[in-house]
Motif scaffolding. Structure first.
Motif, PDB file in Angstrom:
ATOM      1  N   GLU A  54       9.490  17.599   8.916  1.00 28.41           N
ATOM      2  CA  GLU A  54       8.025  17.507   8.881  1.00 28.41           C
ATOM      3  C   GLU A  54       7.529  16.945  10.196  1.00 28.41           C
ATOM      4  O   GLU A  54       8.070  15.969  10.720  1.00 28.41           O
ATOM      5  N   ASP A  55       6.509  17.584  10.769  1.00 25.07           N
ATOM      6  CA  ASP A  55       5.875  17.073  11.986  1.00 25.07           C
ATOM      7  C   ASP A  55       4.434  17.559  12.041  1.00 25.07           C
ATOM      8  O   ASP A  55       3.989  18.358  11.212  1.00 25.07           O
ATOM      9  N   ASP A  56       3.699  17.076  13.040  1.00 23.80           N
ATOM     10  CA  ASP A  56       2.257  17.337  13.121  1.00 23.80           C
ATOM     11  C   ASP A  56       1.921  18.749  13.573  1.00 23.80           C
ATOM     12  O   ASP A  56       0.784  19.194  13.388  1.00 23.80           O
ATOM     13  N   PHE A  57       2.862  19.458  14.185  1.00 26.92           N
ATOM     14  CA  PHE A  57       2.555  20.793  14.712  1.00 26.92           C
ATOM     15  C   PHE A  57       2.981  21.903  13.756  1.00 26.92           C
ATOM     16  O   PHE A  57       2.230  22.838  13.493  1.00 26.92           O
ATOM     17  N   GLY A  89       4.218  21.319  10.510  1.00 25.39           N
ATOM     18  CA  GLY A  89       4.083  20.949   9.105  1.00 25.39           C
ATOM     19  C   GLY A  89       5.432  20.688   8.453  1.00 25.39           C
ATOM     20  O   GLY A  89       6.369  20.232   9.092  1.00 25.39           O
ATOM     21  N   LYS A  90       5.536  21.015   7.148  1.00 21.21           N
ATOM     22  CA  LYS A  90       6.770  20.805   6.403  1.00 21.21           C
ATOM     23  C   LYS A  90       7.598  22.090   6.402  1.00 21.21           C
ATOM     24  O   LYS A  90       7.096  23.154   6.064  1.00 21.21           O
ATOM     25  N   ASN A  98      14.066  14.473   7.305  1.00 20.26           N
ATOM     26  CA  ASN A  98      13.806  14.978   8.663  1.00 20.26           C
ATOM     27  C   ASN A  98      15.090  15.250   9.435  1.00 20.26           C
ATOM     28  O   ASN A  98      15.240  14.860  10.594  1.00 20.26           O
ATOM     29  N   ARG A 100       2.302  24.668   6.387  1.00 18.51           N
ATOM     30  CA  ARG A 100       1.683  24.275   7.654  1.00 18.51           C
ATOM     31  C   ARG A 100       0.262  23.740   7.477  1.00 18.51           C
ATOM     32  O   ARG A 100      -0.481  23.608   8.461  1.00 18.51           O
ATOM     33  N   GLY A 118      -2.979  21.667   7.423  1.00 21.91           N
ATOM     34  CA  GLY A 118      -3.430  20.515   8.188  1.00 21.91           C
ATOM     35  C   GLY A 118      -2.856  20.420   9.585  1.00 21.91           C
ATOM     36  O   GLY A 118      -3.043  19.404  10.258  1.00 21.91           O
ATOM     37  N   THR A 119      -2.173  21.470  10.042  1.00 24.27           N
ATOM     38  CA  THR A 119      -1.595  21.473  11.383  1.00 24.27           C
ATOM     39  C   THR A 119      -2.245  22.573  12.226  1.00 24.27           C
ATOM     40  O   THR A 119      -2.918  23.467  11.688  1.00 24.27           O
ATOM     41  N   GLN A 141      -1.537  26.130  10.982  1.00 21.93           N
ATOM     42  CA  GLN A 141      -1.936  26.572   9.643  1.00 21.93           C
ATOM     43  C   GLN A 141      -2.677  27.908   9.682  1.00 21.93           C
ATOM     44  O   GLN A 141      -2.732  28.621   8.680  1.00 21.93           O
ATOM     45  N   GLN A 157      10.126  14.526  21.844  1.00 21.76           N
ATOM     46  CA  GLN A 157      10.685  14.568  20.499  1.00 21.76           C
ATOM     47  C   GLN A 157      11.910  13.662  20.466  1.00 21.76           C
ATOM     48  O   GLN A 157      12.397  13.219  21.499  1.00 21.76           O
TER      49      GLN A 157
END
Length: 441
Positions: free
Chosen positions: A59-62, A64-65, A198, A252, A254-255, A258, A315
């Protein structure tokens, strides 16, 4: 829209020395321009029989999951004697041949579980969006601390209930005389990770992955074992990996990515672009700035041309980006272009022919020596010389095509882009072509 920037150095010989040592001749010019980028989700991403399957949760901000699950058949060696009726069970483990480890906080325990399938793995093609039904309760599970290991053989404890059941069936032999009858008992398994860990592993199929039952006979101290592994014995007697595939789920929401909802469609996702293996998310480069640049030139010789991507976004140190990226030709369909024989078209290695001469004298793109952008861990950049390619464009030997960047090394065994969830994110302003050329008249 492509961004075209020409940056001429006031002292081109100085830059020439930096990029090409010893090149301080008069008339040498250095220029650079950017290639704009978008992301593309590859369609029909076939993950069948990749030998190394993807297991993990990220999971990350770009992106997503992202979840990877490995589905595989199991099999047994018909030449291995079955335990006799009076054999005594010691233990049963599920071993995993971990070929690669990628993730965060590898000094913390990561959880994996193995579940028995409730439907067969068919002799068909499976894609990364496919999945099969399985039992909710695992037959084996456990936590593993990888630490600094890059590959290892690990074991998960099989539940006592399934261990007893399995060993009873092995001794009985009903399911262990014919592989097709055996699949009625164990159609296959799925190996899963835990949300929040992760971390992703590359699971190698073959004799190193599967169930091993340890047993002995009363009065005999010698330990014995019976294996049911993710392998298959071929008609010629050799051993090969069992049939399996990787299933990848992605959320995705909220990223920036998406908006990527359709395959083979290019999307502008903001100031950053990214690539994620397994998921099949690639980067498309608009190469039209080559036309704008080359149209301004005449009577020049290209000494050195470099494509540079990065520095990539930060990263975790234990989360490695792909080692290499091939620059495949594409068009408005956002698919990799191929020859009539199915060979993929791409930028060729610098110094190698970019085109071939047919018997009728016509020129066709060469496919023999694909070039790849190579990652430099110190500078956190990808780069490759593309001088021969630009020369071919300049001489009208090649028709310019956009590029679909694909995380695979041409000489690798199999398709690296399908064997992991390796990723990177980069600022679109950091994708540049750097050119050194000499004026010949």
């Amino acid at each position: 829209m492509s961004l075209f920037l020409i940056s001429s150095c006031s002292d081109p010989a100085t830059v020439g020395i930096e990029l090409a040592p010893g090149n301080n001749q008069i008339g040498v010019v250095f220029e650079e321009f950017e290639l704009s980028a978008e992301v593309v989700l590859v369609d029909s991403f076939n993950t069948t029989n990749q030998i190394v399957l993807v297991v993990g949760e990220e999971e990350d901000d770009f992106f997503g999951k992202t979840s990877g699950q490995a589905y595989t058949r199991l099999s047994f060696d018909p030449n291995t004697p079955l335990p006799k009726e009076d054999a005594l069970l010691d233990s049963v483990f599920f071993f995993m041949n971990v070929r690669s480890i990628d993730g965060n906080k590898l000094d913390e325990a990561k959880y994996y579980s193995v579940h028995k399938l409730t439907e067969q793995i068919q002799d068909t093609i499976y894609y990364n969006f496919d999945k099969l039904s399985y039992e909710e309760s695992p037959i084996a599970s456990g936590e593993i601390i990888f630490g600094e290991k890059s590959d290892t053989l690990v074991s998960l404890k099989v539940t006592p209930e399934f261990a007893e059941e399995l060993f009873t069936e092995i001794k009985d032999g009903l399911y262990f005389n014919d592989i097709f009858v055996f699949r009625d008992y164990i159609p296959g398994v799925v190996i899963k990770g835990r949300e929040g860990d992760n971390t992703t592993i590359g699971l190698g199929l073959g004799t190193g992955t599967g169930l091993i039952s340890y047993y002995h006979y009363e009065g005999d101290t010698a330990a014995k074992a019976y294996s049911i592994t993710a392998s298959v014995r071929l008609s010629n007697g050799s051993i090969s990996a069992a049939r399996g595939f990787s299933s990848i789920q992605s959320n995705r929401s909220g990223t920036p990515t998406q908006v990527v909802t359709e395959t083979n469609k290019s999307y502008n996702v903001g100031p950053l672009v990214g690539m994620k293996s397994g998921l099949g998310m690639t980067i498309k480069l608009d190469t039209s700035p080559f036309d704008a640049f080359l149209d301004t030139l005449s009577g020049v010789t290209f000494n050195q041309v470099i494509l540079e991507l990065g520095e990539i976004e930060e990263q975790a140190e234990s989360q490695k980006p792909p080692v290499g990226i091939t620059m495949y030709f594409t068009d408005s369909r956002n698919e990799i272009l191929e020859t009539s024989t199915g060979a993929r078209l791409s930028v060729q290695v610098d110094g190698a022919p970019q085109v071939l001469i047919n018997e009728d004298g016509s020129e066709t793109p060469s496919t023999a020596n694909p070039a790849a952008l190579i990652y430099n861990a110190e500078s956190k950049t990808y780069s490759q010389f593309i001088t021969s390619y630009v020369n071919a464009l300049f001489r009208n030997q090649l028709t310019r095509k956009d590029w679909l960047l694909y995380a695979d090394l041409p000489a690798s065994n199999g398709d690296d882009f399908k064997k992991s969830l390796k990723q990177f994110v980069v600022d679109k302003n950091k994708i540049k072509v750097k050119v050194i050329y000499s004026k010949t008249r």
